[in-house]
Design a protein around this motif. Structure first.
Motif, PDB file in Angstrom:
ATOM      1  N   UNK A   4       2.047   9.545   6.089  1.00 36.74           N
ATOM      2  CA  UNK A   4       2.589  10.083   7.335  1.00 36.74           C
ATOM      3  C   UNK A   4       1.479  10.749   8.135  1.00 36.74           C
ATOM      4  N   UNK A  13       0.857  -1.195   0.000  1.00 35.29           N
ATOM      5  CA  UNK A  13       0.000   0.000   0.000  1.00 35.29           C
ATOM      6  C   UNK A  13       0.891   1.242   0.000  1.00 35.29           C
ATOM      7  N   UNK A  14       0.288   2.374  -0.234  1.00 33.34           N
ATOM      8  CA  UNK A  14       0.971   3.636   0.016  1.00 33.34           C
ATOM      9  C   UNK A  14       0.912   3.882   1.513  1.00 33.34           C
ATOM     10  N   UNK A  15       2.070   4.212   2.093  1.00 32.74           N
ATOM     11  CA  UNK A  15       2.080   4.539   3.515  1.00 32.74           C
ATOM     12  C   UNK A  15       2.019   6.055   3.681  1.00 32.74           C
ATOM     13  N   UNK A  19       3.459   6.133  10.558  1.00 25.11           N
ATOM     14  CA  UNK A  19       2.871   5.911   9.237  1.00 25.11           C
ATOM     15  C   UNK A  19       1.639   5.032   9.349  1.00 25.11           C
TER      16      UNK A  19
END
Lengths: 314, 314
Positions: free
Chosen positions: A204, A200-202, A213
């Motif tokens: 912040x 996945x896109x992590x 994250x």
């Protein structure tokens, strides 16, 4: 080709104790001895000793169902139970109503996306801890041991043997990268940076002033043709050794085989109904390719002395 | 806190020879000695010794323009020259007509996407070789040396010093991951698997029967808030040491600072007009945060004895 045992390589009796003597073990040991031998024309420098292992059915059990799939189903069910509004939204609805037809009609890629995306917004450490708890508290239906113990002991030994010979060992799985990190270090001593999976896109965020994250939406699946692409992304070199057990490892094997150095591809064959399971449902194509490509079969029945650590040593 | 020098750590005179004695060097050496000291309460096990370095303006020169930007502009220009049809398509049109207003009006993220996407379909090895040739054959306008030599010698020494102390050292850059791999190993001995950058999807293809990967479209940019997210993706641990030089490193510093272990964030200050350049255009915010966060400034003028290897040793 001159094959000499170099002093840094411990002899084969000390390693791979859960392997029977035979073709598979012999091939592995000869391969490693040759490429670590500075006098051999097949010598490979340490930085290029990349080994990639599939996870499900290669390092641990995948029957009667993928372990991550079982985890996701119970996780989604629990969420739908806690938040009834979700019971009308897919994929929660299908899981809550045990509507497997709906899930499978999505196709495996869309199903994976839908399942993995249900963790969007979760803190990655919490997600990993939840998986660890699940794997330690859930018993396997056949072996009645916690799922975390259903890892193949001979594969742990093989990883250790390769590492002793300065290989960098990676897991390359269609499962979620974060999910896999929940067991990679504890079970296989593979550090989190050596795990490649669907990811996945992590994003912040911060909680009480602490940067952390959280999981976003799925960015890349990691089966079949995507394995070599993500090996390039995460490693940047071709493997010289790959281990798999199904058709979804064919492209990784071909990619490994195209290495300019001598390579080895190992296909684990599930042929031990008593010791584990006997099946080849998702492995028919790869089995047909073995001979032509000179890939090596590891037969669980023939080559493994013990499959799981919890079995009594003979 | 008890600080003792452990025998495995070479003493500081042997390391960092291009650094002047002073606060920055002292902080670094004390930090490393403390966390590698098994008797210290700040001891950090080897697997958690993660150091992340920004690239542009931190490991090599970024003036008068980012080196990758210059590479992309000439690469796009050459493509448009060779294929006139491209001259009417963006971003080729703008580059071919030297229309910088158009490029900058895109915003930096969309501009990066557009530039990086011009390599879609290229074989990754060819792309990397092209960059290597460019860096070796193109001189820097001020120093009149090939761009590949414009790396900061004290930073090479710092990376080496950290590695000697069992750190895993990563580059974490807004530049393209493949581009960065063209210099990471040769200049910094950082292997390809330790490079984190903006990245494309890599697609599998084959040429003359050989499996290979080619570049697809950009999948993730890696500046600012995306640095911690991609550190999680590629490493799965928080750094304990980060080095940067601009506002786009603030989130990486905050992420590093949130590590449960003692951490160190180093900000390189470009204040040596004679030796390199003097500027702080993209570093105003991070400079304002240094004091409050106890981050450490490395002044190129004060802390570096030599900046580039091609300078004569005093």
């Amino acid at each position: 080709m001159k094959v000499t045992t170099v002093t840094s390589v411990a002899n084969k009796e000390e390693f791979l104790p859960s392997w029977n003597e035979g073709l598979a073990k012999e091939k592995i040991v000869k391969f490693v001895q040759t490429l670590t031998d500075r006098d051999s024309s097949f010598f490979v420098p340490e930085r290029e000793r990349i080994a990639t292992f599939d996870l499900n059915g290669t390092l641990w059990i995948e029957k009667p169902n993928y372990i991550q799939m079982e985890f996701e189903l119970q996780s989604i069910y629990k969420k739908a139970l806690k938040n009834p509004k979700l019971q009308n939204i897919q994929p929660y609805k299908a899981v809550f109503e045990n509507d497997k037809d709906y899930l499978y009609s999505m196709g495996s890629k869309d199903m994976m996306r839908a399942l993995f995306n249900t963790h969007e917004g979760e803190n990655e450490s919490d997600y990993i801890n939840e998986i660890r708890n699940y794997l330690k508290s859930t018993n396997h239906p056949k072996f009645e041991k916690p799922l975390i113990e259903l890892v193949y002991l001979p594969m742990i030994e093989l990883i250790e043997y390769l590492r002793t010979n300065a290989f960098k060992v990676y897991i390359v799985t269609g499962g979620d990268l974060g999910f896999t990190r929940a067991i990679s270090e504890e079970s296989f001593k593979i550090p989190p940076e050596n795990v490649i999976g669907s990811f996945v896109k992590y994003n912040l965020t911060s909680k009480n002033g602490e940067a952390r994250v959280i999981r976003g939406k799925i960015l890349s699946l990691n089966g079949n043709e995507d394995k070599p692409g993500n090996i390039q992304l995460f490693i940047g070199r071709k493997p010289i050794l790959s281990v798999g057990n199904s058709d979804s490892d064919i492209q990784m094997f071909n990619y490994t085989k195209s290495n300019k150095s001598k390579s080895l591809c190992l296909l684990l064959k599930h042929d031990d109904e008593k010791g584990e399971y006997s099946y080849n449902k998702r492995a028919k194509n790869v089995l047909n390719l073995v001979k032509k490509n000179k890939w090596t079969i590891i037969s669980m029945k023939r080559d493994f002395k013990r499959i799981f650590a919890f079995e009594k040593s003979e």
